[in-house]
Design a protein around this motif. Sequence first.
Motif, PDB file in Angstrom:
ATOM      1  N   ILE A  53       0.852  -1.187   0.000  1.00 53.24           N
ATOM      2  CA  ILE A  53       0.000   0.000   0.000  1.00 53.24           C
ATOM      3  C   ILE A  53       0.886   1.235   0.000  1.00 53.24           C
ATOM      4  N   PHE A  54       0.555   2.173  -0.878  1.00 61.87           N
ATOM      5  CA  PHE A  54       1.252   3.459  -0.969  1.00 61.87           C
ATOM      6  C   PHE A  54       0.200   4.539  -0.728  1.00 61.87           C
ATOM      7  N   PRO A  55       0.524   5.583   0.045  1.00 61.89           N
ATOM      8  CA  PRO A  55      -0.507   6.571   0.400  1.00 61.89           C
ATOM      9  C   PRO A  55      -1.269   7.160  -0.780  1.00 61.89           C
ATOM     10  N   GLN A  56      -0.559   7.580  -1.807  1.00 61.01           N
ATOM     11  CA  GLN A  56      -1.258   8.188  -2.948  1.00 61.01           C
ATOM     12  C   GLN A  56      -0.449   7.957  -4.218  1.00 61.01           C
ATOM     13  N   LEU A  57      -1.086   7.311  -5.186  1.00 63.21           N
ATOM     14  CA  LEU A  57      -0.422   7.035  -6.457  1.00 63.21           C
ATOM     15  C   LEU A  57      -0.921   8.006  -7.521  1.00 63.21           C
TER      16      LEU A  57
END
Length: 180
Positions: A53-57
């Motif tokens: 999971i990455f905060p914002q792509l």
Amino acid sequence: MSITGELRRASSTTETLGRGVRYQVVYDGSTLSTGGMVRVLAESVAHGEEARIFPQLPMKMVITDDERGFIALPAGDNDVDSVLVHPSLLLDALVALFTMVWETAVPAGAHGVDEDVDEASALEGHLLSTLSAGMTDAAIVRALAVSPRTVARRVGNLQDRLGARSRFQLAALAAQRGWL
């Protein structure tokens, strides 16, 4: 993509994983706040998908065996512009971007907060993943379908168990123990 589309994708992903195809997926943390996505993610991981999971792509991207890429960029008013990328310097750059994001993203779904993973510890694992991905409490409440009080209580319990004085320290200590 709609939730229905995501659920359909998870079904076909499960079938493909069963045939031995390897998937590495980075999920945008904000998409996990939509109904059902945490369940889809958990089911995909349970079937062998490697997920983080990455905060914002900035975009949606698919890369197949370093031979083809597909990029979907928001174009406004719920429209999407897409590009198919063949072997080129652009594809090499997309692979490098994915690799960089993958290495800095948080592993999805803890491998179990305790040895015996029951429903409570599974919730704690999802909670740690969402916290580490930088999701807000409101987004976590929606993603995990629990109350704000449950989130606050669980975070407090985890902080007490690990002796953490802040959420940042909680994530760091959980990572040190291999919970993330």
